[in-house]
Structure formats: structure tokens, C-alpha cells
Design a protein around this motif. Structure first.
Motif, PDB file in Angstrom:
ATOM      1  N   MET A  39     -29.423 -77.966  -3.754  1.00 26.85           N
ATOM      2  CA  MET A  39     -29.870 -77.559  -5.053  1.00 26.85           C
ATOM      3  C   MET A  39     -29.781 -76.038  -5.160  1.00 26.85           C
ATOM      4  O   MET A  39     -30.297 -75.318  -4.336  1.00 26.85           O
ATOM      5  N   MET A  40     -29.086 -75.557  -6.200  1.00 27.32           N
ATOM      6  CA  MET A  40     -28.926 -74.118  -6.382  1.00 27.32           C
ATOM      7  C   MET A  40     -30.044 -73.584  -7.278  1.00 27.32           C
ATOM      8  O   MET A  40     -30.469 -74.245  -8.207  1.00 27.32           O
ATOM      9  N   ARG A  41     -30.485 -72.402  -6.951  1.00 25.37           N
ATOM     10  CA  ARG A  41     -31.507 -71.747  -7.758  1.00 25.37           C
ATOM     11  C   ARG A  41     -30.853 -70.910  -8.831  1.00 25.37           C
ATOM     12  O   ARG A  41     -29.800 -70.318  -8.609  1.00 25.37           O
ATOM     13  N   ARG A  42     -31.502 -70.860  -9.971  1.00 27.00           N
ATOM     14  CA  ARG A  42     -31.003 -69.988 -11.035  1.00 27.00           C
ATOM     15  C   ARG A  42     -31.297 -68.548 -10.671  1.00 27.00           C
ATOM     16  O   ARG A  42     -32.335 -68.254 -10.091  1.00 27.00           O
ATOM     17  N   PRO A  43     -30.400 -67.633 -11.003  1.00 27.86           N
ATOM     18  CA  PRO A  43     -30.704 -66.223 -10.742  1.00 27.86           C
ATOM     19  C   PRO A  43     -31.852 -65.765 -11.625  1.00 27.86           C
ATOM     20  O   PRO A  43     -32.023 -66.229 -12.743  1.00 27.86           O
ATOM     21  N   MET A  44     -32.648 -64.853 -11.080  1.00 31.32           N
ATOM     22  CA  MET A  44     -33.781 -64.321 -11.828  1.00 31.32           C
ATOM     23  C   MET A  44     -33.287 -63.448 -12.967  1.00 31.32           C
ATOM     24  O   MET A  44     -32.197 -62.876 -12.891  1.00 31.32           O
ATOM     25  N   GLN A  45     -34.087 -63.353 -14.015  1.00 35.82           N
ATOM     26  CA  GLN A  45     -33.717 -62.481 -15.123  1.00 35.82           C
ATOM     27  C   GLN A  45     -33.643 -61.041 -14.635  1.00 35.82           C
ATOM     28  O   GLN A  45     -34.292 -60.668 -13.669  1.00 35.82           O
ATOM     29  N   ALA A  46     -32.873 -60.252 -15.348  1.00 32.88           N
ATOM     30  CA  ALA A  46     -32.770 -58.835 -15.007  1.00 32.88           C
ATOM     31  C   ALA A  46     -34.117 -58.162 -15.271  1.00 32.88           C
ATOM     32  O   ALA A  46     -34.812 -58.513 -16.221  1.00 32.88           O
ATOM     33  N   PRO A  47     -34.505 -57.205 -14.438  1.00 35.24           N
ATOM     34  CA  PRO A  47     -35.777 -56.520 -14.664  1.00 35.24           C
ATOM     35  C   PRO A  47     -35.736 -55.701 -15.947  1.00 35.24           C
ATOM     36  O   PRO A  47     -34.664 -55.331 -16.426  1.00 35.24           O
ATOM     37  N   PRO A  48     -36.900 -55.423 -16.520  1.00 37.75           N
ATOM     38  CA  PRO A  48     -36.919 -54.643 -17.752  1.00 37.75           C
ATOM     39  C   PRO A  48     -36.369 -53.242 -17.505  1.00 37.75           C
ATOM     40  O   PRO A  48     -36.785 -52.569 -16.576  1.00 37.75           O
ATOM     41  N   MET A  49     -35.419 -52.826 -18.316  1.00 37.25           N
ATOM     42  CA  MET A  49     -34.766 -51.530 -18.102  1.00 37.25           C
ATOM     43  C   MET A  49     -35.612 -50.370 -18.619  1.00 37.25           C
ATOM     44  O   MET A  49     -35.661 -49.332 -18.030  1.00 37.25           O
ATOM     45  N   ASN A  50     -36.287 -50.573 -19.734  1.00 37.79           N
ATOM     46  CA  ASN A  50     -37.095 -49.485 -20.271  1.00 37.79           C
ATOM     47  C   ASN A  50     -38.565 -49.845 -20.124  1.00 37.79           C
ATOM     48  O   ASN A  50     -38.967 -50.981 -20.300  1.00 37.79           O
ATOM     49  N   GLY A  51     -39.347 -48.870 -19.759  1.00 37.22           N
ATOM     50  CA  GLY A  51     -40.770 -49.111 -19.610  1.00 37.22           C
ATOM     51  C   GLY A  51     -41.161 -49.413 -18.175  1.00 37.22           C
ATOM     52  O   GLY A  51     -40.322 -49.440 -17.269  1.00 37.22           O
ATOM     53  N   PRO A  52     -42.433 -49.651 -17.963  1.00 36.02           N
ATOM     54  CA  PRO A  52     -42.939 -49.871 -16.610  1.00 36.02           C
ATOM     55  C   PRO A  52     -42.613 -51.260 -16.091  1.00 36.02           C
ATOM     56  O   PRO A  52     -42.320 -52.177 -16.859  1.00 36.02           O
ATOM     57  N   ARG A  53     -42.671 -51.398 -14.764  1.00 35.26           N
ATOM     58  CA  ARG A  53     -42.498 -52.723 -14.172  1.00 35.26           C
ATOM     59  C   ARG A  53     -43.786 -53.503 -14.375  1.00 35.26           C
ATOM     60  O   ARG A  53     -44.871 -52.935 -14.376  1.00 35.26           O
ATOM     61  N   PHE A  54     -43.649 -54.817 -14.537  1.00 35.67           N
ATOM     62  CA  PHE A  54     -44.832 -55.646 -14.719  1.00 35.67           C
ATOM     63  C   PHE A  54     -44.601 -57.020 -14.103  1.00 35.67           C
ATOM     64  O   PHE A  54     -43.473 -57.434 -13.861  1.00 35.67           O
ATOM     65  N   ASN A  55     -45.707 -57.674 -13.793  1.00 35.54           N
ATOM     66  CA  ASN A  55     -45.759 -59.003 -13.194  1.00 35.54           C
ATOM     67  C   ASN A  55     -44.820 -59.150 -12.007  1.00 35.54           C
ATOM     68  O   ASN A  55     -44.942 -58.411 -11.037  1.00 35.54           O
ATOM     69  N   GLU A  56     -43.878 -60.076 -12.064  1.00 37.39           N
ATOM     70  CA  GLU A  56     -43.057 -60.358 -10.878  1.00 37.39           C
ATOM     71  C   GLU A  56     -42.043 -59.269 -10.540  1.00 37.39           C
ATOM     72  O   GLU A  56     -41.416 -59.323  -9.501  1.00 37.39           O
ATOM     73  N   TRP A  57     -41.892 -58.259 -11.395  1.00 34.57           N
ATOM     74  CA  TRP A  57     -40.950 -57.172 -11.095  1.00 34.57           C
ATOM     75  C   TRP A  57     -41.588 -56.044 -10.306  1.00 34.57           C
ATOM     76  O   TRP A  57     -40.925 -55.089  -9.945  1.00 34.57           O
ATOM     77  N   ILE A  58     -42.874 -56.137 -10.025  1.00 38.03           N
ATOM     78  CA  ILE A  58     -43.534 -55.152  -9.173  1.00 38.03           C
ATOM     79  C   ILE A  58     -43.106 -55.438  -7.744  1.00 38.03           C
ATOM     80  O   ILE A  58     -43.275 -56.548  -7.247  1.00 38.03           O
ATOM     81  N   GLN A  59     -42.541 -54.444  -7.079  1.00 34.46           N
ATOM     82  CA  GLN A  59     -41.927 -54.660  -5.777  1.00 34.46           C
ATOM     83  C   GLN A  59     -42.863 -54.429  -4.605  1.00 34.46           C
ATOM     84  O   GLN A  59     -42.606 -54.872  -3.507  1.00 34.46           O
ATOM     85  N   SER A  60     -43.960 -53.747  -4.816  1.00 35.11           N
ATOM     86  CA  SER A  60     -44.884 -53.420  -3.742  1.00 35.11           C
ATOM     87  C   SER A  60     -45.718 -54.651  -3.368  1.00 35.11           C
ATOM     88  O   SER A  60     -46.167 -55.387  -4.238  1.00 35.11           O
ATOM     89  N   PRO A  61     -45.946 -54.875  -2.074  1.00 38.18           N
ATOM     90  CA  PRO A  61     -46.755 -56.035  -1.673  1.00 38.18           C
ATOM     91  C   PRO A  61     -48.237 -55.874  -2.008  1.00 38.18           C
ATOM     92  O   PRO A  61     -48.930 -56.850  -2.249  1.00 38.18           O
ATOM     93  N   LYS A  62     -48.740 -54.626  -2.020  1.00 38.78           N
ATOM     94  CA  LYS A  62     -50.132 -54.363  -2.360  1.00 38.78           C
ATOM     95  C   LYS A  62     -50.195 -53.314  -3.463  1.00 38.78           C
ATOM     96  O   LYS A  62     -49.358 -52.413  -3.513  1.00 38.78           O
ATOM     97  N   VAL A  63     -51.182 -53.439  -4.324  1.00 37.70           N
ATOM     98  CA  VAL A  63     -51.394 -52.473  -5.402  1.00 37.70           C
ATOM     99  C   VAL A  63     -52.880 -52.176  -5.539  1.00 37.70           C
ATOM    100  O   VAL A  63     -53.727 -52.990  -5.173  1.00 37.70           O
ATOM    101  N   ARG A  64     -53.203 -50.995  -6.058  1.00 38.65           N
ATOM    102  CA  ARG A  64     -54.579 -50.659  -6.419  1.00 38.65           C
ATOM    103  C   ARG A  64     -54.759 -51.136  -7.851  1.00 38.65           C
ATOM    104  O   ARG A  64     -53.992 -50.764  -8.731  1.00 38.65           O
ATOM    105  N   VAL A  65     -55.767 -51.956  -8.096  1.00 38.72           N
ATOM    106  CA  VAL A  65     -55.901 -52.638  -9.383  1.00 38.72           C
ATOM    107  C   VAL A  65     -57.036 -52.043 -10.209  1.00 38.72           C
ATOM    108  O   VAL A  65     -58.134 -51.816  -9.706  1.00 38.72           O
ATOM    109  N   ILE A  66     -56.736 -51.814 -11.489  1.00 35.44           N
ATOM    110  CA  ILE A  66     -57.709 -51.398 -12.487  1.00 35.44           C
ATOM    111  C   ILE A  66     -57.786 -52.529 -13.506  1.00 35.44           C
ATOM    112  O   ILE A  66     -56.761 -52.956 -14.030  1.00 35.44           O
ATOM    113  N   ASP A  67     -58.991 -53.041 -13.788  1.00 36.32           N
ATOM    114  CA  ASP A  67     -59.091 -54.162 -14.721  1.00 36.32           C
ATOM    115  C   ASP A  67     -59.021 -53.690 -16.170  1.00 36.32           C
ATOM    116  O   ASP A  67     -58.883 -52.497 -16.446  1.00 36.32           O
TER     117      ASP A  67
END
Length: 94
Positions: free
Chosen positions: A1-29
Motif C-alpha cells: 500500500m502506497m502512502r499519499r505524499p503530504m501536502q506542501a508546507p505553508p509558504m507564507n506565514g508561520p509553521r503550524f500543527n504538523e509542519w512544526i519540525q521541532s520535537p519539543k516546543v515551549r507552549v503558551i496557551d
């Protein structure tokens, strides 16, 4: 079974959700409270429970800082701020 390629990351603006590459982040609610350093997946799950996105606001920090925000609203406000700055800048003619 082949997996679909992931969508391209957002080009403009900040990274969000699954496009964040760091394993850990400091979180502000969403209320501005510091929740501390946690795994990105765990932070994304908490943001999803609130109906918000995890947005990387300071990618150069160690660890990167991410907030619980609505991405669309965040981009809209940034665009309005940029338009206002462009509108109020002064140009010199030579």
C-alpha cells in the motif's frame, strides 16, 4: 500500500500543527499562560481539544515557542498590520 505524499508546507506565514519540525516546543496557551516545554504531538492534541491550532511564533528560540491560536485569524491580523505599516511609511522622491 502506497502512502499519499503530504501536502506542501505553508509558504507564507508561520509553521503550524504538523509542519512544526521541532520535537519539543515551549507552549503558551490561548490565555497567555506559559504551559512549559512539552512534546509537539502532545501540544497539538491539547490545541485540537480547544479547537485551535499550534502555531510556531518564535522558531529561533531554544526550544521554539508555540501558541494555541487560530491560524486564519493570526494570518489576517498580520496582513492588516503589514498593510497599515506600508500605508503609513513615508517615501522620498529624488
Amino acid at each position: 500500500m502506497m502512502r499519499r505524499p503530504m501536502q506542501a508546507p505553508p509558504m507564507n506565514g508561520p509553521r503550524f500543527n504538523e509542519w512544526i519540525q521541532s520535537p519539543k516546543v515551549r507552549v503558551i496557551d490561548h490565555e497567555g499562560e506559559n504551559l512549559g516545554v512539552m512534546y509537539t504531538r502532545e501540544a497539538m492534541e491539547q490545541a485540537k481539544e480547544l479547537g485551535l491550532d499550534l502555531v510556531e511564533v518564535s522558531p529561533n528560540a531554544d526550544p521554539p515557542v508555540a501558541k494555541f491560536l487560530d491560524v486564519g485569524k493570526f494570518k489576517y491580523e498580520a496582513q492588516k498590520k503589514a498593510n497599515l505599516a506600508r500605508k503609513s511609511q513615508k517615501t522620498q522622491e529624488i
